[in-house]
Scaffold this active site. Structure first.
Site, short mmCIF file in Angstrom:
data_model
loop_
_atom_site.label_atom_id
_atom_site.label_comp_id
_atom_site.label_asym_id
_atom_site.label_seq_id
_atom_site.Cartn_x
_atom_site.Cartn_y
_atom_site.Cartn_z
N GLU A 114 0.53 -1.22 -0.12
CA GLU A 114 0.10 -0.07 0.06
C GLU A 114 0.75 1.17 -0.02
OE1 GLU A 114 -2.83 -0.05 2.92
OE2 GLU A 114 -3.96 -1.82 2.33
N GLU A 171 -5.16 -8.60 0.99
CA GLU A 171 -5.84 -8.47 2.12
C GLU A 171 -7.28 -8.14 2.04
OE1 GLU A 171 -4.31 -5.07 4.31
OE2 GLU A 171 -1.95 -5.78 3.94
C1 FCB Z 1 -4.28 -2.05 5.70
C2 FCB Z 1 -2.74 -2.45 5.87
C3 FCB Z 1 -2.63 -3.42 7.04
C4 FCB Z 1 -3.60 -3.13 8.48
C5 FCB Z 1 -5.00 -3.18 7.54
C6 FCB Z 1 -6.18 -3.08 8.49
O1 FCB Z 1 -4.38 -0.86 5.00
O2 FCB Z 1 -1.87 -2.75 4.99
O3 FCB Z 1 -1.33 -3.31 7.69
O4 FCB Z 1 -3.48 -2.10 8.96
O5 FCB Z 1 -5.13 -2.12 6.57
#
Ligand code: FCB
Length: 436
Positions: A157, A350
């Site tokens: 990110e 994620e």
């Molecule tokens: C994302 C991050 C991760 C975690 C999630 C909830 O933006 O990559 O580290 O904090 O959110």
């Protein structure tokens, strides 16, 4: 336990996993160099509950227990991050060497991310040579782990690290540069491209990135709202995907970037084997309102050329993020339509939610809904190859400290006791069904 209809079958070879990151779980702060996050969290008022990640989940000492939790869950793969400040300390790679051995022995494929926001203190993404130093560190890591690690992620990110860390000052390093943060984005993208080259030179052939993306919904059809939403889409989605996938910046942004941008874009657009998307929720965006707006607990300043609006009529997580599974299908089909053949196979790197409690039916509902939404993207012809839940463990959630629990496994931070939640059993069952 909540029972649900069986999730439709994913293709053979689909990669099921869970994710964590170094700073959020490792602890063992004395065995590494400091990072910008150590400096930031030491400043009063930066983290909601005043906590730091000095111990976090004490994972460096307890990784054996955590690998056993992964094996018990039955995941194919584990996405973790390598801490650059730990690798810089003497013997720092030894920990990852052991972790990778343990994962391989447990039949869980290691998928390291090489940068998940914990920049060594003293380095600065405003400086171009941070990208070159990153590539040198990546060469060292692939040299040591590349005989056992086959799948790699360069950055996590860069959008959030730029926006939250350098434009708005709510994450480390706490800079409030607003649009002067754009070079930070460029240097991370350059670091990504140089890392792809360093990984390939080290023999790696299965390389991706974990970019955060989501649909941006205009608050209304009013042209001012539509224009503001387009701008938000540009900042969150196109600024970080176009250079990688098309080899160019959107809408003349290259004029605002430092250095020989055309030459850098050649590096940035090194072909990827797959493209990772972190997805949590869509954003509803309207014209600026002249006041601060709230974005999932984050104060967005009035000076921005857009304002974030509430998505009503949806359940929200403890973080206040709306639960909108179909927006996962939407972002995937939109990417396919936008990038066509330039989009390599996609992996969801994620997806998850914060809720309290070991009995967590809301998390099961969230994950169930999103896995089905992912299947609908497959049916719509998007080439999706994997899905990683954020996160294995409750952990240090950045500026929120320990106040947000994203884990399939509950962690009692006073005793370090791990307790699998109902969602852990649900995910294990899903994996069993998928393989039966
Ligand atoms: C994302 C991050 C991760 C975690 C999630 C909830 O933006 O990559 O580290 O904090 O959110």
């Amino acid at each position: 336990m909540v029972t649900t209809n069986p999730v439709p079958r994913f293709p053979d070879g689909f990669l099921w996993g869970v994710s964590t990151s170094a700073h959020q779980i490792e602890g063992a702060v004395d065995e590494r160099e400091p990072s910008v996050w150590d400096v930031f969290t030491a400043e009063p008022g930066r983290v909601r509950d005043g906590s730091t990640a000095a111990v976090a989940c004490d994972h460096v000492r307890r990784h054996g227990e955590d690998v056993a939790l992964l094996a018990g869950l039955g995941v194919d793969a584990y996405r973790f991050s390598v801490s650059w400040p730990r690798v810089r300390a003497r013997g720092g790679l030894d920990f990852y060497d052991r972790l990778v051995d343990d994962l391989c022995a447990a039949g869980v494929r290691p998928v390291p991310t090489l940068f998940h926001w914990d920049l060594p203190a003293g380095l600065d993404w405003r400086e171009r040579d941070t990208a070159e130093r990153f590539a040198a560190y990546v060469s060292e890591v692939v040299g040591r782990l590349g005989d056992r690690v086959t799948k790699w992620i360069t950055l996590n990110e860069p959008a959030e690290h730029t926006l939250l860390g350098h434009a708005l000052g709510i994450h480390a390093p706490g800079l409030k540069l607003l649009f002067d943060a754009l070079p930070v984005a460029h240097h991370q993208l350059l670091a990504h491209g140089l890392a792809v080259r360093a990984l390939r030179a080290g023999g790696a052939d299965d390389i991706g990135i974990a970019n955060s993306h989501g649909p941006t919904w205009p608050a209304s059809e009013d042209p001012a709202d539509v224009e503001a939403a387009d701008f938000h889409d540009l900042l969150l989605n196109r600024l970080f995907a176009d250079p990688l996938l098309l080899g160019r910046y959107p809408d003349g942004i290259d004029a605002l970037m430092p250095g020989d941008v055309a030459a850098d874009l050649q590096v940035i657009s090194e072909p990827l084997d797959w493209y990772g998307i972190n997805y949590y929720a869509p954003t509803r965006v309207g014209a600026p309102q002249g006041t601060e707006t709230d974005f999932g607990g984050i104060r967005m300043p009035a000076e921005l050329p857009f304002s974030v609006r509430e998505i009503s009529g949806r359940p929200v997580t403890d973080f206040g993020w709306p639960v909108v599974p179909e927006a996962l299908t939407e972002v995937l089909t939109a990417f396919r339509d936008r990038y066509g053949d330039r989009l390599p196979p996609v992996v969801i790197t994620e997806n998850g939610c914060s809720y309290e409690g070991v009995d967590d039916p809301e998390r099961i509902a969230y994950l169930d809904g999103h896995v089905r939404a992912l299947h609908r993207a497959l049916e719509a012809g998007v080439d999706v190859r994997g899905y990683f839940v954020w996160s294995l463990l409750d952990n240090f959630e950045w500026a929120e400290g320990f106040a947000r629990r994203f884990g399939l496994v509950h962690v009692d931070f006073a005793t370090q006791r791990r307790t699998p939640k109902a969602s852990y059993a649900w995910f294990r069952e899903l994996l069993r069904e998928q393989r039966s």
